[in-house]
Scaffold this motif. Sequence first.
Motif, PDB file in Angstrom:
ATOM      1  N   ILE A 111      -0.887  -4.197  -8.391  1.00  0.00           N
ATOM      2  CA  ILE A 111      -1.075  -3.960  -6.954  1.00  0.00           C
ATOM      3  C   ILE A 111      -2.557  -3.789  -6.638  1.00  0.00           C
ATOM      4  O   ILE A 111      -3.071  -4.321  -5.645  1.00  0.00           O
ATOM      5  N   THR A 112      -3.266  -3.058  -7.497  1.00  0.00           N
ATOM      6  CA  THR A 112      -4.692  -2.817  -7.298  1.00  0.00           C
ATOM      7  C   THR A 112      -5.473  -4.125  -7.321  1.00  0.00           C
ATOM      8  O   THR A 112      -6.331  -4.371  -6.462  1.00  0.00           O
ATOM      9  N   ALA A 113      -5.177  -4.978  -8.301  1.00  0.00           N
ATOM     10  CA  ALA A 113      -5.856  -6.276  -8.398  1.00  0.00           C
ATOM     11  C   ALA A 113      -5.577  -7.123  -7.165  1.00  0.00           C
ATOM     12  O   ALA A 113      -6.474  -7.778  -6.623  1.00  0.00           O
ATOM     13  N   ASN A 114      -4.332  -7.101  -6.696  1.00  0.00           N
ATOM     14  CA  ASN A 114      -3.943  -7.878  -5.524  1.00  0.00           C
ATOM     15  C   ASN A 114      -4.701  -7.419  -4.278  1.00  0.00           C
ATOM     16  O   ASN A 114      -5.197  -8.242  -3.494  1.00  0.00           O
ATOM     17  N   VAL A 115      -4.789  -6.110  -4.092  1.00  0.00           N
ATOM     18  CA  VAL A 115      -5.485  -5.547  -2.932  1.00  0.00           C
ATOM     19  C   VAL A 115      -6.973  -5.904  -2.968  1.00  0.00           C
ATOM     20  O   VAL A 115      -7.546  -6.358  -1.960  1.00  0.00           O
ATOM     21  N   ALA A 116      -7.601  -5.698  -4.113  1.00  0.00           N
ATOM     22  CA  ALA A 116      -9.041  -5.963  -4.238  1.00  0.00           C
ATOM     23  C   ALA A 116      -9.351  -7.448  -4.010  1.00  0.00           C
ATOM     24  O   ALA A 116     -10.291  -7.802  -3.285  1.00  0.00           O
ATOM     25  N   TYR A 117      -8.550  -8.309  -4.601  1.00  0.00           N
ATOM     26  CA  TYR A 117      -8.722  -9.760  -4.479  1.00  0.00           C
ATOM     27  C   TYR A 117      -8.582 -10.197  -3.017  1.00  0.00           C
ATOM     28  O   TYR A 117      -9.427 -10.923  -2.481  1.00  0.00           O
ATOM     29  N   SER A 118      -7.532  -9.749  -2.352  1.00  0.00           N
ATOM     30  CA  SER A 118      -7.270 -10.139  -0.965  1.00  0.00           C
ATOM     31  C   SER A 118      -8.312  -9.559  -0.006  1.00  0.00           C
ATOM     32  O   SER A 118      -8.761 -10.226   0.933  1.00  0.00           O
ATOM     33  N   TYR A 119      -8.703  -8.308  -0.244  1.00  0.00           N
ATOM     34  CA  TYR A 119      -9.673  -7.644   0.619  1.00  0.00           C
ATOM     35  C   TYR A 119     -11.038  -8.333   0.560  1.00  0.00           C
ATOM     36  O   TYR A 119     -11.644  -8.622   1.595  1.00  0.00           O
ATOM     37  N   GLY A 176      -1.909  -5.673   3.619  1.00  0.00           N
ATOM     38  CA  GLY A 176      -2.155  -4.280   3.972  1.00  0.00           C
ATOM     39  C   GLY A 176      -1.241  -3.252   3.327  1.00  0.00           C
ATOM     40  O   GLY A 176      -1.647  -2.113   3.065  1.00  0.00           O
ATOM     41  N   GLU A 177       0.022  -3.677   3.029  1.00  0.00           N
ATOM     42  CA  GLU A 177       0.942  -2.708   2.414  1.00  0.00           C
ATOM     43  C   GLU A 177       0.459  -2.243   1.051  1.00  0.00           C
ATOM     44  O   GLU A 177       0.806  -1.165   0.571  1.00  0.00           O
ATOM     45  N   GLY A 178      -0.390  -3.087   0.420  1.00  0.00           N
ATOM     46  CA  GLY A 178      -0.915  -2.735  -0.902  1.00  0.00           C
ATOM     47  C   GLY A 178      -1.702  -1.436  -0.893  1.00  0.00           C
ATOM     48  O   GLY A 178      -1.675  -0.675  -1.862  1.00  0.00           O
TER      49      GLY A 178
END
Length: 249
Positions: free
Chosen positions: A85-93, A103-105
């Motif tokens: 989840i952390t990798a997904n949030v950082a990558y997308s952000y 955003g739910e991440g």
Amino acid sequence: MAMNVTTYFRTACLFVLTPQCYDEFFVNFNFLHVPCLKAALSKGLGYGIILGSVMVKVPQILKITRASSGEGISLAGVLLDLSAITANVAYSYVLGYPFSAWGEGMFLVLQTAAIAALVLYFGGRPAGAYTFVGVYVAILGTLLSGHTPMPVLTFLQSMCVPVVILGKTIQIYSNYSAGSTGQLSAATVLMLLAGSVARIFTSQQETGDRLLVFTYMVAATLNAITAAQVFYYWNSNAPAQQKKKVKKN
């Protein structure tokens, strides 16, 4: 007054519609414009997922807290899930994808980190729980700072699929070995399943990023297996809790 109502209505609509789609719907009255319908559905689902994510793991957190136990919850699985989840949030952000697409991440990382800390705390390792929180906050801040090279974030996102598979499989195997889902919350599992299924569509629509789409497809499949276990072992959890109470008495 009519002008103000129109202005407020347009402002509200632009949360889920582009200006072009607003004109298509409410100026040209073309409500069957397929690209705009898909875009509106995607945005609406995205914000719905974000709203739901505020509470998605709260039932799990409450269940652990009330039982003062993380029994049945694989710490390794939780940490791997948190990593993905952390990798997904950082990558997308950092790539600047719409907030409605990821955003739910931000809410899920906080709740998943809380679950990991609670499992450590109630597992007799309070110092480990506090250390974990401090280290994780530092890592998350670094990844979101903009100073982490994009190739590193892309690599981390590419690793999400094997990490998700490993983390979910560990939990699935743990459930199978114990013949019980322990303190796993059915509400949380079902909400995660619904969210991952919806994200397949929204990721394709809003980002077109095949890596993200494939990640959610894998997550949805494994969440479905976990949900099936929750219902399959539903009756076996009660006897296990009764035995635990008898032993305490």
